[in-house]
Design an enzyme around this catalytic site. Sequence first.
Site, PDB file in Angstrom:
ATOM      1  N   GLN A 209      13.052   5.184  33.598  1.00  0.00           N
ATOM      2  CA  GLN A 209      14.326   5.662  33.067  1.00  0.00           C
ATOM      3  C   GLN A 209      14.265   7.140  32.716  1.00  0.00           C
ATOM      4  O   GLN A 209      15.196   7.676  32.098  1.00  0.00           O
ATOM      5  CB  GLN A 209      14.741   4.850  31.827  1.00  0.00           C
ATOM      6  CG  GLN A 209      14.883   3.356  32.078  1.00  0.00           C
ATOM      7  CD  GLN A 209      16.040   3.017  33.021  1.00  0.00           C
ATOM      8  OE1 GLN A 209      16.966   3.811  33.204  1.00  0.00           O
ATOM      9  NE2 GLN A 209      15.992   1.836  33.615  1.00  0.00           N
ATOM     10  N   LYS A 232      16.026   4.324  41.289  1.00  0.00           N
ATOM     11  CA  LYS A 232      16.735   4.731  40.070  1.00  0.00           C
ATOM     12  C   LYS A 232      17.085   6.220  40.071  1.00  0.00           C
ATOM     13  O   LYS A 232      17.760   6.709  39.168  1.00  0.00           O
ATOM     14  CB  LYS A 232      15.911   4.382  38.830  1.00  0.00           C
ATOM     15  CG  LYS A 232      15.710   2.865  38.676  1.00  0.00           C
ATOM     16  CD  LYS A 232      15.374   2.491  37.271  1.00  0.00           C
ATOM     17  CE  LYS A 232      14.641   1.169  37.170  1.00  0.00           C
ATOM     18  NZ  LYS A 232      15.529   0.028  37.018  1.00  0.00           N
TER      19      LYS A 232
HETATM   20  N1  C6P Z   1      14.685  -1.672  34.814  1.00  0.00           N
HETATM   21  C1  C6P Z   1      16.946  -2.352  34.301  1.00  0.00           C
HETATM   22  O1  C6P Z   1      18.033  -2.856  34.583  1.00  0.00           O
HETATM   23  P1  C6P Z   1      11.166  -1.428  39.160  1.00  0.00           P
HETATM   24  O2  C6P Z   1      11.815  -2.778  39.123  1.00  0.00           O
HETATM   25  O3  C6P Z   1       9.696  -1.544  39.456  1.00  0.00           O
HETATM   26  O4  C6P Z   1      11.884  -0.442  39.987  1.00  0.00           O
HETATM   27  O5  C6P Z   1      11.289  -0.851  37.665  1.00  0.00           O
HETATM   28  C2  C6P Z   1      10.818  -1.595  36.582  1.00  0.00           C
HETATM   29  C3  C6P Z   1      11.146  -0.907  35.302  1.00  0.00           C
HETATM   30  C4  C6P Z   1      10.105  -0.399  34.538  1.00  0.00           C
HETATM   31  N2  C6P Z   1      10.336   0.264  33.398  1.00  0.00           N
HETATM   32  C5  C6P Z   1      11.573   0.470  32.952  1.00  0.00           C
HETATM   33  C6  C6P Z   1      11.778   1.265  31.698  1.00  0.00           C
HETATM   34  C7  C6P Z   1      12.667  -0.015  33.666  1.00  0.00           C
HETATM   35  O6  C6P Z   1      13.898   0.202  33.214  1.00  0.00           O
HETATM   36  C8  C6P Z   1      12.452  -0.743  34.862  1.00  0.00           C
HETATM   37  C9  C6P Z   1      13.592  -1.361  35.613  1.00  0.00           C
HETATM   38  C10 C6P Z   1      15.901  -2.231  35.380  1.00  0.00           C
HETATM   39  O7  C6P Z   1      16.704  -1.922  33.179  1.00  0.00           O
HETATM   40  C11 C6P Z   1      15.688  -3.536  36.068  1.00  0.00           C
HETATM   41  S1  C6P Z   1      15.036  -4.775  34.996  1.00  0.00           S
END
Ligand code: C6P
Length: 414
Positions: A209, A232
Amino acid sequence: MATVARPSLDLDSLRREFPALQQDVNGRPLVYLDSAATAQRPRAVLEALRAFYEHDNANVHRGLYELARRATDAYEAARVTVARFLNAPSPAEVVWVRGTTEAINLVAASWGGANLRAGDEILVTVLEHHSNLVPWQLVAQRTGAVLRSVDIDDRGRLRLDQLDELLTDRTRIVAVGHASNALGTINPVREIADRAHAAGALVLVDGAQGAAHLPVDVQALGCDFYAFSGHKVGGPMGIGVLWGRRELLDAMPPYQGGGEMIARVELQQSTWAELPHKFEAGTPNVAGAVGLAAALDFWDAVGREAVQAHEDALARYALDRLRDVPGLRVLGPDSTEARTAVFSLALDGVHPHDIATILDADGIAIRAGHHCAQPLMRRLGVPATARASCFAYTTFEEIDRLAIALEAAGRIFA
Ligand code: C6P
């Protein structure tokens, strides 16, 4: 009503670059407020993917023909783009992975497996996403290391006073998010890294994030590992980055075995390729890497400072505007504190899933649930929240539509 100076991002032209935003949902123009889950992609990324598959598609580092050379060049050029984005000392420190989750699993399994012993401590925080918790739990179970966690205060900010108590000569690594996906809290990474290093611990930053919304300079942040996901930041799904300091990556054993990651293979044993290939077993997501670099180039061209100023203004505007909604609470830091434009909402008497369903009927996409942060939900005393999350393309009018829809939801359940 809020009075906020609005920075000069040309939102109309920016939004035109995002095809998915140009649609009606349930008879209303889509308001996409789930960018913390995944961002929409600009045309430049879609075009880069198409161009790769149409012209350059070949496996990398293998073929001695033109397409294979082009694919390899594009793949390695993308790594250079990421290194520049992170201000990494070398592209060799940039490892392609599937996303933040895989990056953290890689460090926990490889570095953790090789370095953690019974009684060693791993320090996390109650704000963490499951991706920055469960990999540490797994390696703790395997090695006998112990997980400790830093709490938050009433406004969702890390209790740095506790950090000093919890950092001991047994702490081997501090794993902390750059920003919370549930509350929007921005953590003071540099300060945490300084204190962790003074205690002899390494620092891994979960940048899932952070990368899209905050300046990321791994040298200025002072961390040892930084992980983020392409999807993201407007890149493709299934591609992400682990950055690590060279001497750490050099000393770590491979995470997975297979093609690409070896120097020499005998029937009984093998030696490993140089960084970063040691950590890239198998055919990589070449198009994903190219698309991720296109996303980073796109935001460079838009101007990261303008984006950050816009998101900052959005956050302050939204916190003001949402305060007018009867019965609504916004969890997390207030408008004067370090936070991103992510809002976890609790509306009196209305379940978060009902809020999301009512908003969907109005063409507004938000996420409801525990946001893969169950320990945080428990700490906040709620089973779930409704979460609205913004990105550079979010408008002030969309925040107004969110507020109006929330008011309507409150009235329906009153
Ligand atoms: N959060 C959310 O809706 P990935 O899935 O590997 O791209 O990212 C995982 C992840 C790890 N750390 C943080 C702080 C995140 O926010 C996320 C992904 C999404 O908040 C999907 S649960």
